[in-house]
Design an enzyme around this catalytic site. Structure first.
Site, PDB file in Angstrom:
ATOM      1  N   ARG A 103     131.585 103.802  57.405  1.00  0.00           N
ATOM      2  CA  ARG A 103     132.160 102.765  56.526  1.00  0.00           C
ATOM      3  C   ARG A 103     131.136 102.477  55.443  1.00  0.00           C
ATOM      4  O   ARG A 103     130.043 101.985  55.742  1.00  0.00           O
ATOM      5  CB  ARG A 103     132.489 101.500  57.323  1.00  0.00           C
ATOM      6  CG  ARG A 103     132.866 100.343  56.422  1.00  0.00           C
ATOM      7  CD  ARG A 103     133.444  99.158  57.152  1.00  0.00           C
ATOM      8  NE  ARG A 103     134.816  99.385  57.546  1.00  0.00           N
ATOM      9  CZ  ARG A 103     135.685  98.421  57.868  1.00  0.00           C
ATOM     10  NH1 ARG A 103     135.301  97.153  57.830  1.00  0.00           N
ATOM     11  NH2 ARG A 103     136.910  98.713  58.231  1.00  0.00           N
ATOM     12  N   HIS A 130     141.408 103.805  52.972  1.00  0.00           N
ATOM     13  CA  HIS A 130     141.274 103.349  54.367  1.00  0.00           C
ATOM     14  C   HIS A 130     142.320 104.112  55.200  1.00  0.00           C
ATOM     15  O   HIS A 130     143.283 103.527  55.692  1.00  0.00           O
ATOM     16  CB  HIS A 130     141.500 101.837  54.431  1.00  0.00           C
ATOM     17  CG  HIS A 130     141.022 101.191  55.701  1.00  0.00           C
ATOM     18  ND1 HIS A 130     140.309 101.857  56.679  1.00  0.00           N
ATOM     19  CD2 HIS A 130     141.168  99.905  56.153  1.00  0.00           C
ATOM     20  CE1 HIS A 130     140.040 101.007  57.666  1.00  0.00           C
ATOM     21  NE2 HIS A 130     140.551  99.828  57.374  1.00  0.00           N
ATOM     22  N   GLN A 133     143.615 103.056  58.827  1.00  0.00           N
ATOM     23  CA  GLN A 133     144.453 101.856  58.862  1.00  0.00           C
ATOM     24  C   GLN A 133     145.928 102.227  58.709  1.00  0.00           C
ATOM     25  O   GLN A 133     146.777 101.775  59.484  1.00  0.00           O
ATOM     26  CB  GLN A 133     144.033 100.914  57.721  1.00  0.00           C
ATOM     27  CG  GLN A 133     144.864  99.649  57.640  1.00  0.00           C
ATOM     28  CD  GLN A 133     144.604  98.716  58.805  1.00  0.00           C
ATOM     29  OE1 GLN A 133     143.466  98.375  59.080  1.00  0.00           O
ATOM     30  NE2 GLN A 133     145.645  98.301  59.506  1.00  0.00           N
ATOM     31  N   ASP A 222     146.948  92.258  51.785  1.00  0.00           N
ATOM     32  CA  ASP A 222     145.535  92.372  52.164  1.00  0.00           C
ATOM     33  C   ASP A 222     144.793  91.285  51.391  1.00  0.00           C
ATOM     34  O   ASP A 222     145.354  90.672  50.466  1.00  0.00           O
ATOM     35  CB  ASP A 222     145.050  93.795  51.786  1.00  0.00           C
ATOM     36  CG  ASP A 222     143.621  94.080  52.240  1.00  0.00           C
ATOM     37  OD1 ASP A 222     143.059  93.294  53.028  1.00  0.00           O
ATOM     38  OD2 ASP A 222     143.063  95.105  51.786  1.00  0.00           O
ATOM     39  N   CYS A 262     146.445  94.162  57.244  1.00  0.00           N
ATOM     40  CA  CYS A 262     145.425  94.942  57.961  1.00  0.00           C
ATOM     41  C   CYS A 262     144.392  94.049  58.645  1.00  0.00           C
ATOM     42  O   CYS A 262     143.712  94.514  59.562  1.00  0.00           O
ATOM     43  CB  CYS A 262     144.759  95.926  57.008  1.00  0.00           C
ATOM     44  SG  CYS A 262     144.060  95.139  55.547  1.00  0.00           S
ATOM     45  N   ARG A 290     145.422 100.064  66.270  1.00  0.00           N
ATOM     46  CA  ARG A 290     144.236 100.773  65.770  1.00  0.00           C
ATOM     47  C   ARG A 290     143.599 101.546  66.929  1.00  0.00           C
ATOM     48  O   ARG A 290     143.187 102.677  66.784  1.00  0.00           O
ATOM     49  CB  ARG A 290     143.192  99.780  65.202  1.00  0.00           C
ATOM     50  CG  ARG A 290     143.619  98.930  64.022  1.00  0.00           C
ATOM     51  CD  ARG A 290     143.800  99.700  62.732  1.00  0.00           C
ATOM     52  NE  ARG A 290     142.698 100.569  62.372  1.00  0.00           N
ATOM     53  CZ  ARG A 290     141.647 100.227  61.628  1.00  0.00           C
ATOM     54  NH1 ARG A 290     141.557  99.013  61.128  1.00  0.00           N
ATOM     55  NH2 ARG A 290     140.701 101.106  61.330  1.00  0.00           N
TER      56      ARG A 290
HETATM   57  N1  NVA Z   1     140.593  95.736  51.345  1.00  0.00           N
HETATM   58  C1  NVA Z   1     139.780  95.175  52.399  1.00  0.00           C
HETATM   59  C2  NVA Z   1     140.157  95.772  53.707  1.00  0.00           C
HETATM   60  C3  NVA Z   1     139.411  95.258  54.886  1.00  0.00           C
HETATM   61  C4  NVA Z   1     139.826  95.916  56.167  1.00  0.00           C
HETATM   62  C5  NVA Z   1     138.311  95.408  52.085  1.00  0.00           C
HETATM   63  O1  NVA Z   1     137.966  96.492  51.609  1.00  0.00           O
HETATM   64  O2  NVA Z   1     137.514  94.499  52.319  1.00  0.00           O
HETATM   65  N1   CP Z   2     141.468  96.244  59.171  1.00  0.00           N
HETATM   66  C1   CP Z   2     140.162  96.558  59.314  1.00  0.00           C
HETATM   67  O1   CP Z   2     139.695  97.647  58.967  1.00  0.00           O
HETATM   68  O2   CP Z   2     139.439  95.548  59.888  1.00  0.00           O
HETATM   69  P1   CP Z   2     137.864  95.502  60.075  1.00  0.00           P
HETATM   70  O3   CP Z   2     137.250  95.275  58.718  1.00  0.00           O
HETATM   71  O4   CP Z   2     137.636  94.351  61.010  1.00  0.00           O
HETATM   72  O5   CP Z   2     137.402  96.814  60.647  1.00  0.00           O
END
Ligand code: NVA
Ligand code: CP
Length: 306
Positions: A103, A130, A133, A222, A262, A290
């Site tokens: 990540r 992502h 997801q 989101d 998500c 997930r």
């Molecule tokens: N769009 C959000 C998703 C988190 C799972 C982010 O990138 O923070």
């Molecule tokens: N939806 C998702 O990816 O959540 P986290 O940021 O908690 O991993």
């Protein structure tokens, strides 16, 4: 040949559908206590530059459920934080591990790491995509709706990483996606262009969220400010205000529509508490899935013949 999952474009439509159906089989096997240890003897590394609850814990527990082990590292704990080149990190970690979930911020950095790795690399969220997801969201939708045929998804809010993966999914699987994003927060044109070039599915961009949801099976939103965009939060709150999933917007959708997010959610911003806790919300089943999808993905990627 090792396979990576850096974007949904790394998968064929058949492979996406296989992973969705395998996730459902593994979910049933877990519930019955008859899960086979298909990742026994394997070690998964997780390297996270950004925080995570669901992605981290679902990958770790998926690996343990399948008889494997995990090693979690924040980038700060590693020499990545002191600029060791990705090409070196990738080749070294490939000698210890059987797979890696990453990540980070830049998709290019992830792609560079994958290029030099001889083990599968999985995108656990970048600024651009992502994919895991959306794969697990398809499990939730198929479970609830019975099929993915003729699906109509309405994306309400930021044209961000999760939206981009929905765009990829619509073009790969051939369903209809309505995008209602505030002016200035549209998805990346290159992502839309790729999708249009596939000539599958329909992607409609609409200004009015009510128009976007009126025939949708799924309403999806989101956070308004993704990780790394926190300093823009106040400006975004103003621009995104008309793009909240609330009872009024849900009322403009068909009565069978389900609401997905998500997570993490900011109640009172992109979604109201009433909708999130209401009967059309499936967000906690969505979060659970997930785990089941990560099991299907790990078993499949870590057992590819190399
Ligand atoms: N769009 C959000 C998703 C988190 C799972 C982010 O990138 O923070
Ligand atoms: N939806 C998702 O990816 O959540 P986290 O940021 O908690 O991993």
């Amino acid at each position: 040949m090792k396979r990576d999952l850096l974007t949904l474009r790394d998968l064929s439509p058949e492979e996406i559908l296989y992973l969705v159906s395998r996730a459902r089989e593994l979910k049933a096997a877990l519930a019955q206590g008859v899960l086979a240890p298909t990742c026994e003897g394997k070690i998964l590394g997780l390297i996270f530059v950004k925080p995570s609850t669901r992605t981290r814990v679902s990958f770790e527990t998926a690996m343990y459920r399948l008889g494997g082990r995990c090693l979690f590292m924040t980038a700060q704990d590693t020499q990545i934080s002191r600029q060791e080149p990705a090409a070196d990190t990738a080749r070294v970690l490939s000698r210890y591990l059987d797979g890696m979930v990453v990540r980070n911020f830049a998709q290019e950095e992830l792609e560079n790491l994958a290029k030099f790795s001889t083990i599968p690399v999985i995108n656990g969220l970048t600024d651009l995509f992502h994919p895991c997801q959306i794969l697990s969201d398809l499990v939730t939708i198929q479970e609830r709706r019975g099929s993915l045929e003729g699906l109509r998804v309405a994306w309400i809010g930021d044209g961000n990483n999760v939206a981009h993966s929905w765009i990829n999914a619509a073009a790969l699987l051939g369903f209809t996606l309505f995008l209602a994003c505030p002016p200035g927060y549209a998805p990346d044109p290159a992502v839309l262009e790729w999708a249009r070039a596939q000539n599958r599915g329909e992607i409609h961009r609409l200004e009015d969220p009510k128009e976007a949801v009126k025939s949708a099976d799924v309403l999806y939103t989101d956070v308004w400010a993704s990780m790394g965009r926190e300093e823009e939060a106040a400006v975004r709150r103003e621009a995104f205000r008309p793009y909240q999933i609330n009872e009024e917007l849900l009322g403009a959708a068909p009565s069978h529509a389900m609401v997905l997010h998500c997570l993490p959610a900011h109640r009172g911003e992109e979604i109201t508490d009433a909708v999130m806790e209401g009967p059309q919300s499936v967000v906690f089943d969505q979060a659970e899935n997930r785990l089941h999808l990560q099991m299907a993905l790990l078993e499949w990627l870590l057992n590819q013949v190399r």
